[in-house]
Enzyme design. Structure first.
Site, mmCIF file in Angstrom:
data_model
loop_
_atom_site.group_PDB
_atom_site.id
_atom_site.type_symbol
_atom_site.label_atom_id
_atom_site.label_comp_id
_atom_site.label_asym_id
_atom_site.label_seq_id
_atom_site.Cartn_x
_atom_site.Cartn_y
_atom_site.Cartn_z
ATOM 1 N N ASP A 57 0.879 -1.164 0.000
ATOM 2 C CA ASP A 57 0.000 0.000 0.000
ATOM 3 C C ASP A 57 0.913 1.209 0.000
ATOM 4 O O ASP A 57 1.542 1.533 1.019
ATOM 5 C CB ASP A 57 -0.897 -0.008 1.243
ATOM 6 C CG ASP A 57 -1.796 1.225 1.344
ATOM 7 O OD1 ASP A 57 -1.665 2.137 0.490
ATOM 8 O OD2 ASP A 57 -2.612 1.291 2.281
ATOM 9 N N SER A 137 0.441 13.287 -14.955
ATOM 10 C CA SER A 137 -0.696 13.284 -15.888
ATOM 11 C C SER A 137 -0.792 14.630 -16.581
ATOM 12 O O SER A 137 -0.386 15.658 -16.029
ATOM 13 C CB SER A 137 -1.998 13.008 -15.128
ATOM 14 O OG SER A 137 -3.130 13.208 -15.954
ATOM 15 N N TYR A 150 -7.847 15.766 -8.315
ATOM 16 C CA TYR A 150 -6.934 14.892 -9.061
ATOM 17 C C TYR A 150 -5.944 15.747 -9.846
ATOM 18 O O TYR A 150 -4.734 15.485 -9.825
ATOM 19 C CB TYR A 150 -7.723 13.993 -10.011
ATOM 20 C CG TYR A 150 -6.836 13.182 -10.933
ATOM 21 C CD1 TYR A 150 -6.138 12.079 -10.455
ATOM 22 C CD2 TYR A 150 -6.688 13.526 -12.275
ATOM 23 C CE1 TYR A 150 -5.306 11.337 -11.293
ATOM 24 C CE2 TYR A 150 -5.864 12.789 -13.117
ATOM 25 C CZ TYR A 150 -5.172 11.705 -12.622
ATOM 26 O OH TYR A 150 -4.355 10.976 -13.455
ATOM 27 N N LYS A 154 -1.699 15.786 -9.376
ATOM 28 C CA LYS A 154 -0.725 15.532 -10.431
ATOM 29 C C LYS A 154 0.155 16.755 -10.679
ATOM 30 O O LYS A 154 1.339 16.632 -11.045
ATOM 31 C CB LYS A 154 -1.438 15.095 -11.708
ATOM 32 C CG LYS A 154 -2.102 13.717 -11.584
ATOM 33 C CD LYS A 154 -1.108 12.628 -11.215
ATOM 34 C CE LYS A 154 -1.725 11.244 -11.270
ATOM 35 N NZ LYS A 154 -0.758 10.162 -10.967
#
Length: 246
Positions: A57, A137, A150, A154
């Site tokens: 994890d 990303s 999100y 990134k």
């Protein structure tokens, strides 16, 4: 055989981009630790590529430390670390994203980079070499609405990459990032909200080359960035996006 005898750790390697990177690294001669939170997926990929599976994890410091101590005992000190594991929240107005989801996105996408660095950078420094590749990303370069947190996670990865590169360069450690456009991977439905032909067509219309990225696209870029051919490249956040960010 551009990675012959190299030891590479790839997180999130049980599917998608991570699987593609792990597979290509193995074909290029690396001994690959296939790390994933999905134990069965890690074992499947490792069996297919001749790698070593690891259940981890990446958002948990003890889990990350145990993984890297184990790989050192089994294979040796890694030469390459690919921070690929990542998650997203569904397309949602920013103020409606649950606090628990916000925390999870930043734990997996950001805290993991800190945790792996904390565990492996001292080993790299002692040896005087090492390569870290962060998979960010295009969302961190050219954000999309309704994926706000999100996007931010990134963007954090890109800034962290540059900061790490500057600090670690004197120790012979290179740090770079890749910014892929969305790929046809298990995460795609989460980006789209609903995986329909219409939504795919709408998304593809924003990519000049007219297709999604593939695990092979990312693997090719990762191979170059992590090979000795890129020995003069550090602090670069390279877009692998078909022109999406132009």
């Amino acid at each position: 055989m551009r990675l012959k005898d190299k030891i590479a750790v790839v997180t999130g390697a049980g599917s998608g981009f991570g699987e593609g990177i792990a597979s290509r690294f193995a074909r290029e001669g690396a001994r690959v630790l296939v790390a994933d939170i999905n134990k069965e997926a890690a074992e499947r990929v490792a069996a297919e590529i001749g790698g070593t599976p690891a259940h981890v994890d990446v958002s948990n410091g003890a889990s990350v430390a145990a993984m890297l101590e184990w790989v050192q005992a089994e294979l040796g000190v890694p030469d390459i670390l690919v921070n690929n594991a990542g998650i997203t929240h569904l397309p949602t107005p920013m103020e409606e994203v649950a606090e628990e989801m916000f925390d999870r996105v930043f734990a997996v996408n950001c805290k993991s980079v800190y945790l792996t660095a904390r565990a492996i950078v001292p080993k790299f420094k002692a040896r005087g070499s090492g390569v870290i590749l962060n998979i960010a990303s295009t969302a961190g370069v050219s954000p999309r609405p309704r994926l706000n947190w999100y996007n931010a996670s990134k963007g954090w990865m890109n800034t962290a990459t540059k900061a790490m590169a500057v600090e670690l360069a004197p120790f012979g450690i290179r740090v770079n990032a890749l910014n892929p456009v969305a790929g046809d991977t298990p995460l795609l439905p989460s980006f789209l909200g609903e995986d329909t032909p219409e939504m795919r067509a709408k998304f593809l219309s924003t990519i000049p080359l007219g297709r999604f990225s593939t695990p092979e696209d990312l693997a090719n870029a990762a191979l170059y960035m992590c090979s000795d051919e890129a020995s003069m490249i550090t602090g670069v956040c390279m877009e692998v996006d078909g022109g999406r960010c132009i």
